[in-house]
Structure formats: C-alpha cells, structure tokens
Design a protein around this motif. Structure first.
Motif, PDB file in Angstrom:
ATOM      1  N   GLU A 235       0.840  -1.193   0.000  1.00 62.32           N
ATOM      2  CA  GLU A 235       0.000   0.000   0.000  1.00 62.32           C
ATOM      3  C   GLU A 235       0.886   1.258   0.000  1.00 62.32           C
ATOM      4  OE1 GLU A 235      -2.942  -0.531   2.990  1.00 62.32           O
ATOM      5  OE2 GLU A 235      -4.194   1.130   2.282  1.00 62.32           O
ATOM      6  N   LEU A 236       1.945   1.205   0.779  1.00 66.84           N
ATOM      7  CA  LEU A 236       2.866   2.341   0.838  1.00 66.84           C
ATOM      8  C   LEU A 236       3.551   2.559  -0.507  1.00 66.84           C
ATOM      9  CD1 LEU A 236       4.680   1.867   4.240  1.00 66.84           C
ATOM     10  CD2 LEU A 236       3.439   3.900   3.529  1.00 66.84           C
ATOM     11  N   GLU A 237       3.902   1.458  -1.155  1.00 70.90           N
ATOM     12  CA  GLU A 237       4.576   1.552  -2.442  1.00 70.90           C
ATOM     13  C   GLU A 237       3.678   2.269  -3.452  1.00 70.90           C
ATOM     14  OE1 GLU A 237       7.554   0.881  -2.896  1.00 70.90           O
ATOM     15  OE2 GLU A 237       7.942   0.358  -4.987  1.00 70.90           O
ATOM     16  N   GLN A 238       2.392   1.970  -3.397  1.00 71.82           N
ATOM     17  CA  GLN A 238       1.454   2.576  -4.339  1.00 71.82           C
ATOM     18  C   GLN A 238       1.125   4.020  -3.992  1.00 71.82           C
ATOM     19  OE1 GLN A 238      -1.889  -0.044  -4.357  1.00 71.82           O
ATOM     20  NE2 GLN A 238      -0.778  -1.644  -5.454  1.00 71.82           N
ATOM     21  N   LYS A 239       0.922   4.264  -2.717  1.00 74.89           N
ATOM     22  CA  LYS A 239       0.391   5.570  -2.324  1.00 74.89           C
ATOM     23  C   LYS A 239       1.435   6.533  -1.781  1.00 74.89           C
ATOM     24  CE  LYS A 239      -4.138   3.700  -0.939  1.00 74.89           C
ATOM     25  NZ  LYS A 239      -5.029   3.558   0.225  1.00 74.89           N
ATOM     26  N   GLY A 240       2.646   6.009  -1.437  1.00 67.57           N
ATOM     27  CA  GLY A 240       3.663   6.870  -0.846  1.00 67.57           C
ATOM     28  C   GLY A 240       3.379   7.124   0.627  1.00 67.57           C
ATOM     29  N   TYR A 241       4.273   7.884   1.244  1.00 67.69           N
ATOM     30  CA  TYR A 241       4.124   8.148   2.673  1.00 67.69           C
ATOM     31  C   TYR A 241       3.144   9.289   2.963  1.00 67.69           C
ATOM     32  CZ  TYR A 241       8.018   5.040   3.540  1.00 67.69           C
ATOM     33  OH  TYR A 241       8.812   3.946   3.603  1.00 67.69           O
ATOM     34  N   TRP A 243       0.205   9.802   2.127  1.00 70.43           N
ATOM     35  CA  TRP A 243      -1.139   9.325   2.449  1.00 70.43           C
ATOM     36  C   TRP A 243      -1.294   9.084   3.956  1.00 70.43           C
ATOM     37  CZ3 TRP A 243      -0.614   3.819   3.390  1.00 70.43           C
ATOM     38  CH2 TRP A 243      -1.789   3.204   3.853  1.00 70.43           C
ATOM     39  N   ASP A 247      -3.333  11.084   6.747  1.00 71.25           N
ATOM     40  CA  ASP A 247      -4.277  10.300   7.520  1.00 71.25           C
ATOM     41  C   ASP A 247      -4.109  10.481   9.035  1.00 71.25           C
ATOM     42  OD1 ASP A 247      -6.242   8.772   6.488  1.00 71.25           O
ATOM     43  OD2 ASP A 247      -5.344   6.876   7.077  1.00 71.25           O
TER      44      ASP A 247
END
Lengths: 257, 65
Positions: A235-241, A243, A247
């Motif tokens: 999820e981090l790989e897709q959205k980056g930090y 996000w 949040d």
C-alpha cells in the motif's frame, strides 16, 4: 526476543524518537519503513549502542535483559548484529583478518576455542559464495574501494559468518541494483530460522518482495504511526508516505502533514 | 586542526564498527593503527619499513587499557 517500550531518544537536545513501541518474537521478521528524516537510522544506531544519542525515556529488553545497559561490544557478543547503512572503511586491515577477529572475540566470549587462520579461510570461502562476491574481496582491506553493492554484500557476509540472534539491517537495500538486491535478499531469507529475529529498516518496499515480513511498521516523525501485515508495504509503495502523513494529522499523534 | 578533527571522527566510526562486531577497543585500536601504518610503510624503503614495524609493536604494547 526484542521488546521496546516507549523509547525516547534525543540528539543535541532535539527529540528524534518520540515513544517507540515494538515487540519482535523469535523467528519473526519485522520491517520498519519510513521516509528520510523519520528517525530510522537513529533507531538502528541506538539499538546497536552508538553513544552519540541520548536516551531520554523508555526501555529496550533483549532476551529479557536490559539492552541499553550493555556496551556495543557486549550487544554484539550477545548476538545483536547491525548491518550498517554506511559500512566503515578500515585501511590496511585485511577483510578476512577483521572477520576472523570478530569470530574469535565471539568464541572467546562463549568460552570456545579460537578458530585458526586455515580453518577460518575454509569457512569464509564457503560463506562468500552465498553473497556471490569474488574471493579477492577476502584479501582486500575492509570495505576499501568496494562499491555500494559490494559493501552491503560484505555486511551480509559478516552476518552469515557471525550468526547473530537478532539482525538489524539498516537500509541494506538502498543503492543496490536489482541483481545485488536479489543476492542480498536471498542471503537474508536463507538465514531465517525459528530462533532468529530480524529488523529490516528500509525506505522502499522492493526488498520486501523477496523477504516477506511478519509485520510492517511505518515510522514517521519519530513515531510508529501504523503497523500491519505485508500488505501495508504494498500500500505504501502505491500511495507513498504522504497518504499516511495526511491520515494521521490529527492533533496528538505528532505527524505534521 | 581541521584535518585532526576529521581523523578522530573517522576513528570513532571505525571503533564503533569494530565494537559492533564484538571486537574489544584494545584489539580494535591496535588493528586500526597497524592497518594505517602498514599503508604508510608501504611507501617507505624496505629497511625503514622493517625498523618502523618493530618500533610500532613495542610502542603499542600496553598503551590501551
């Protein structure tokens, strides 16, 4: 194996780690992921006993003992290994000689007989195959003139030879091309066992494609702001930090969005 | 002065690296100094190198505690 409770660490009066909680059981591999400046390297250096950091609160238990009371040397002899983000060059000191000294320090500590140069060379020639470094690296000074990838593979060679109980890998994947990354990751993966624990500190998810973590923690601004299974890394790989930063921007958890 | 500062800094990193591998400070210092000298002696003529090596062994004994 390792239990960290509310660990606070400062450097020159500035708080870097703001209350870390983490528990790693024997046999588990945990990944701590975070962007630059989140406190990742401070975390690994503090666990290894670097004295440039001030521990202002919290506890670290290693096998039930207070890790923070032990010297860096004792931590190593008790089975804590740090793969350095920037492995240190020691001019004029032969790589094999250095590692033999480390192995013999460990043997002496355990009350075992020291290994001689001939037997050690035979051992190290077997181990070096696992990281696919040429034997010529055994006779060169420690890390001198090694490329980034060669240094990291040399760290893994040291790990495989010293056989620690807890291996802390500080950005062992950074600066590696895909071939070197695979070699390093396979070296780590082959070394996993029910008695051994790993703390893999990384900026990027890609190494976790080769070594599946039991838990993933996100470190942001000195706090673990989220923990989860392997999916969290993807999820981090897709959205980056960004996000997670967004949040968690509610007051009180300290992540400045 | 700047050079001295840099040298001692490198020494600290090297000592920590050795300690993290379980090597005692005394052994680490002698290893690092020996290594450094070996590289310097490499530049010297043979007779000097032999003498210098002997001297170093003498002078290092008991200096670190």
């Amino acid at each position: 194996m390792l239990e960290i409770k509310n660990l606070h660490v400062s450097v020159e009066g500035q708080e870097i780690l703001k209350g870390i909680d983490l528990k790693i059981k024997p046999g588990e591999l945990h990944a701590v992921m975070g962007p630059n400046g989140s406190g990742k390297s401070t975390f690994s250096q503090v666990l290894a006993g670097r004295d440039t950091y001030e521990i202002t609160g919290g506890k670290v238990l290693y096998g039930g003992r207070n890790l923070l009371e032990l010297s860096p040397e004792e931590r190593s002899l008790e089975g804590v290994f740090l793969s350095f983000q920037y492995p240190v060059v020691i001019p004029g000191v032969n790589n094999t000689y250095f590692l033999q000294a480390a192995v013999n320090a460990q043997r002496k500590y355990r009350g075992e007989e020291e290994i001689d140069a001939v037997d050690f060379l035979a051992l190290i020639k077997e181990k070096i195959k696992l990281v696919q470094l040429d034997e010529s690296f055994l006779h060169r000074p420690v890390n001198e003139g090694f490329s980034g990838g060669e240094k990291k593979r040399n760290e893994i060679l040291q790990m495989l030879t010293l056989e620690p109980k807890l291996a802390i890998l500080d950005e062992t994947d950074s600066g590696l091309d895909i071939d070197a990354l695979k070699i390093v990751a396979e070296g780590i993966d082959s070394f996993r066992s029910p008695e051994r624990s790993f703390l893999v500190i990384t900026h990027y998810q890609r190494i976790l494609n080769y070594i599946e973590p039991d838990r993933v923690h996100v470190l942001l601004d000195g706090r673990i702001v989220r923990s989860g299974g392997p999916d969290l890394a993807h999820e981090l790989e897709q959205k980056g930090y960004g996000w997670i930063q967004y949040d968690n921007s509610a007051p009180g958890n300290g992540a400045d969005a | 002065m700047e050079h001295e500062a840099t040298t001692s800094r490198i020494g600290e990193d090297q000592l920590f690296y050795c300690a993290q591998r379980g090597i005692s400070t005394e052994d680490a210092v002698s290893m690092i100094v020996n290594g450094f000298c070996k590289q310097v002696f490499h530049e010297l003529p043979m007779e000097f190198a032999v003498e210098a090596r002997k001297l170093m062994e003498v002078s290092l004994e008991g200096t670190v505690g």
